[in-house]
Write a protein that holds these residues in place. Structure first.
Motif, PDB file in Angstrom:
ATOM      1  N   SER A 186       5.121  -4.203  -0.529  1.00 26.32           N
ATOM      2  CA  SER A 186       5.459  -3.980   0.877  1.00 26.32           C
ATOM      3  C   SER A 186       4.672  -4.938   1.760  1.00 26.32           C
ATOM      4  CB  SER A 186       5.147  -2.535   1.295  1.00 26.32           C
ATOM      5  OG  SER A 186       5.812  -1.614   0.463  1.00 26.32           O
ATOM      6  N   ILE A 187       5.125  -5.060   3.011  1.00 28.43           N
ATOM      7  CA  ILE A 187       4.450  -5.887   3.999  1.00 28.43           C
ATOM      8  C   ILE A 187       3.517  -4.986   4.825  1.00 28.43           C
ATOM      9  CG2 ILE A 187       4.725  -7.573   5.846  1.00 28.43           C
ATOM     10  CD1 ILE A 187       6.054  -8.356   3.211  1.00 28.43           C
ATOM     11  N   TYR A 188       2.259  -5.401   4.915  1.00 24.50           N
ATOM     12  CA  TYR A 188       1.254  -4.640   5.668  1.00 24.50           C
ATOM     13  C   TYR A 188       0.587  -5.535   6.717  1.00 24.50           C
ATOM     14  CZ  TYR A 188       1.247  -0.504   2.624  1.00 24.50           C
ATOM     15  OH  TYR A 188       1.586   0.642   1.954  1.00 24.50           O
ATOM     16  N   ARG A 189      -0.035  -4.856   7.693  1.00 21.54           N
ATOM     17  CA  ARG A 189      -0.850  -5.571   8.676  1.00 21.54           C
ATOM     18  C   ARG A 189      -2.215  -4.877   8.776  1.00 21.54           C
ATOM     19  NH1 ARG A 189       1.799  -5.376  13.944  1.00 21.54           N
ATOM     20  NH2 ARG A 189       2.554  -7.499  13.678  1.00 21.54           N
ATOM     21  N   LYS A 190      -3.249  -5.701   8.751  1.00 22.53           N
ATOM     22  CA  LYS A 190      -4.594  -5.187   8.973  1.00 22.53           C
ATOM     23  C   LYS A 190      -4.881  -5.203  10.466  1.00 22.53           C
ATOM     24  CE  LYS A 190      -6.724  -6.583   4.593  1.00 22.53           C
ATOM     25  NZ  LYS A 190      -7.768  -7.429   3.959  1.00 22.53           N
ATOM     26  N   LYS A 191      -5.279  -4.048  10.998  1.00 21.09           N
ATOM     27  CA  LYS A 191      -5.574  -3.958  12.424  1.00 21.09           C
ATOM     28  C   LYS A 191      -6.690  -2.958  12.640  1.00 21.09           C
ATOM     29  CE  LYS A 191      -3.438  -3.184  16.933  1.00 21.09           C
ATOM     30  NZ  LYS A 191      -2.193  -2.800  17.648  1.00 21.09           N
ATOM     31  N   ASP A 192      -7.806  -3.449  13.189  1.00 19.99           N
ATOM     32  CA  ASP A 192      -8.970  -2.604  13.502  1.00 19.99           C
ATOM     33  C   ASP A 192      -9.437  -1.809  12.281  1.00 19.99           C
ATOM     34  OD1 ASP A 192      -8.795  -3.486  16.130  1.00 19.99           O
ATOM     35  OD2 ASP A 192      -7.443  -1.850  16.693  1.00 19.99           O
ATOM     36  N   GLY A 193      -9.404  -2.463  11.118  1.00 25.17           N
ATOM     37  CA  GLY A 193      -9.871  -1.808   9.900  1.00 25.17           C
ATOM     38  C   GLY A 193      -8.850  -0.915   9.226  1.00 25.17           C
ATOM     39  N   ASP A 194      -7.688  -0.724   9.850  1.00 25.35           N
ATOM     40  CA  ASP A 194      -6.632   0.103   9.260  1.00 25.35           C
ATOM     41  C   ASP A 194      -5.535  -0.775   8.670  1.00 25.35           C
ATOM     42  OD1 ASP A 194      -7.865   2.477   9.956  1.00 25.35           O
ATOM     43  OD2 ASP A 194      -6.898   2.532  11.938  1.00 25.35           O
ATOM     44  N   ARG A 195      -4.759  -0.179   7.759  1.00 22.83           N
ATOM     45  CA  ARG A 195      -3.608  -0.860   7.179  1.00 22.83           C
ATOM     46  C   ARG A 195      -2.341  -0.186   7.685  1.00 22.83           C
ATOM     47  NH1 ARG A 195      -3.206  -1.086   1.230  1.00 22.83           N
ATOM     48  NH2 ARG A 195      -3.287   1.171   1.465  1.00 22.83           N
ATOM     49  N   ILE A 196      -1.447  -0.991   8.241  1.00 24.23           N
ATOM     50  CA  ILE A 196      -0.206  -0.453   8.801  1.00 24.23           C
ATOM     51  C   ILE A 196       0.966  -1.045   8.020  1.00 24.23           C
ATOM     52  CG2 ILE A 196       1.220  -0.209  10.860  1.00 24.23           C
ATOM     53  CD1 ILE A 196      -1.332  -0.749  12.498  1.00 24.23           C
ATOM     54  N   LYS A 197       1.778  -0.179   7.426  1.00 21.79           N
ATOM     55  CA  LYS A 197       2.943  -0.641   6.676  1.00 21.79           C
ATOM     56  C   LYS A 197       4.056  -1.028   7.635  1.00 21.79           C
ATOM     57  CE  LYS A 197       6.064   0.664   2.915  1.00 21.79           C
ATOM     58  NZ  LYS A 197       6.430   1.720   1.922  1.00 21.79           N
ATOM     59  N   LEU A 198       4.553  -2.252   7.516  1.00 26.48           N
ATOM     60  CA  LEU A 198       5.601  -2.751   8.406  1.00 26.48           C
ATOM     61  C   LEU A 198       6.955  -2.601   7.734  1.00 26.48           C
ATOM     62  CD1 LEU A 198       3.838  -5.995   9.690  1.00 26.48           C
ATOM     63  CD2 LEU A 198       3.742  -3.680  10.647  1.00 26.48           C
ATOM     64  N   SER A 199       7.480  -1.378   7.742  1.00 27.28           N
ATOM     65  CA  SER A 199       8.753  -1.105   7.062  1.00 27.28           C
ATOM     66  C   SER A 199       9.909  -1.865   7.694  1.00 27.28           C
ATOM     67  CB  SER A 199       9.045   0.403   7.088  1.00 27.28           C
ATOM     68  OG  SER A 199       8.011   1.113   6.446  1.00 27.28           O
TER      69      SER A 199
END
Length: 397
Positions: A56-69
């Protein structure tokens, strides 16, 4: 002096030194090597385990991982890379190519206007040979009389000595696999030609050559009948002796058993994955599974991930923290008791929330379970100071 249009070779030393044919004249290549059950099974396990990894495609932001569905690449890498294959089929055949042929290639098709990736087309090297060319310190690929830049091609080499193109495992393991193929052919030949009804006739009376031929022919015709029970009568006090398997031949037939371990070494896979359970116990099988993931699967996953990050994501996307994640946790499923103990410790230590664990177990979240739990006997210095101050204030009152 600058190199121009110089083909990059995958290893002339290996291609010229290794190789050969079996005793029956069969060449040792990808096709014949796959007739070895252990080699086929090992490749199938490696490619299936890699293809099972969720991508999957993810983004690191402020120490968190956000899945970009909703990212356009997410559907390509996780569901359907092209109009012919699912993600599982594509990932499986790409790894098989990297191992067997030494290189995995796929053409990156981009939209002419937006330059967004639209599909990944697998290149079958059996039908379309790929030529890698170095020109002005850059790599180009020649496929079907068309040239592609490195930016347009996914290229994952297997074992490589120059970091650019790889060498297939069959090329390197030809001698070892040849021994196993020979033993397999020998076993087949033995059961075909040295079964019951094959042997030597001895007689106390001398016989001329023509009589021997007639005698042997008559006996052979009798024993070759399709009836269930075969009876032959020998004249002149003759006796029939079967040709038995000698100790040396029996030992050679055991080569197939040793060949499983040899194949496991070449493919870098634990022997128990090839159904060879010598030395394996219920107490250590879980550790061997972990070793299989870390030693056999993760190196390939890292190779493909590195190539995908560089070729599929733009520089600006990488700078924004985007990356392609290969989740190997799906291969580390323990037994239910061990899994429950593992999750309990993470929940009560505050590492996971209860809803995060439910998500890992493919369960929907529940209201009130999204807050992390904190052990009452585990506090920071700041928390201790605050409580001491509150206690003093209450005491003074």
């Amino acid at each position: 002096m600058e190199k121009r249009n110089t083909p990059v070779k995958s290893g002339g030393f290996f291609n010229s030194f290794f190789g050969g044919i079996t005793k029956s004249g069969k060449p040792i290549n990808e096709t014949t090597a796959l007739t070895l059950s252990s080699f086929y099974n090992g490749l199938n396990i490696l490619s299936n385990d890699y293809a099972k990894l969720p991508k999957s495609i993810y983004r690191k932001k402020d120490g968190d991982r956000i899945k970009l569905s909703g990212h356009h690449l997410n559907y390509i890498v996780s569901k359907r890379p092209n109009q012919y294959m699912t993600a599982f089929s594509f990932d499986k055949v790409m790894l098989l190519s990297a191992i067997l042929k030494g290189n995995a290639y796929a053409i990156i098709n981009r939209n002419e206007l937006t330059q967004k990736v639209e599909s990944l087309q697998y290149v079958d090297q059996n039908l379309t040979p790929v030529k890698v060319i170095e020109h002005k310190s850059k790599l180009f690929y020649r496929i079907k009389e068309k040239s592609y830049s490195s930016y347009e091609i996914i290229h994952v080499p297997g074992f490589t000595l120059n970091g650019i193109v790889g060498v297939g495992v069959v090329t390197l393991a030809a001698m070892s696999l040849g021994v196993n193929l020979n033993s397999q052919e020998y076993a087949s030949e033995y059961y075909e030609t040295k079964g019951e009804g094959i042997g030597i006739v001895t007689t106390a009376k001398p016989m001329d050559p023509e009589a021997k031929t007639r005698y042997a022919g008559a006996l052979q015709n009798r024993l070759n009948t399709a009836t269930q029970h075969k009876v032959a009568v020998l004249d002149e006090s003759g006796s029939f002796n079967y040709i038995r398997l000698t100790p040396q031949e029996a030992q050679f037939l055991q080569t197939n058993k040793e060949g499983v371990i040899e194949v496991a070494r070449w493919l870098n896979i634990p022997p128990h994955k090839l159904k060879s359970l010598e030395g394996a116990t219920f107490s250590n099988i879980e550790h061997q599974e972990i070793a299989h993931v870390s030693d056999s699967i993760l190196p390939w996953a890292k190779s493909f991930k590195a190539e995908y990050d560089v070729k599929l994501l733009t520089k600006s996307e990488v700078e924004k923290g985007l990356y392609i994640n290969f989740n190997h946790n799906s291969l580390l499923q323990a037994d239910k008791k061990t899994q429950a103990e593992y999750f309990s410790k993470l929940i009560f230590s505050g590492v996971y929330t209860r809803n995060e664990v439910r998500s890992l177990l493919d369960m929907n979240s529940l209201e009130g379970l999204s807050e992390p739990l904190t052990p009452v006997n585990a506090q920071t210095l700041e928390q201790i100071d605050t409580k001491l101050k509150e206690l003093k204030e209450k005491t003074n009152e």
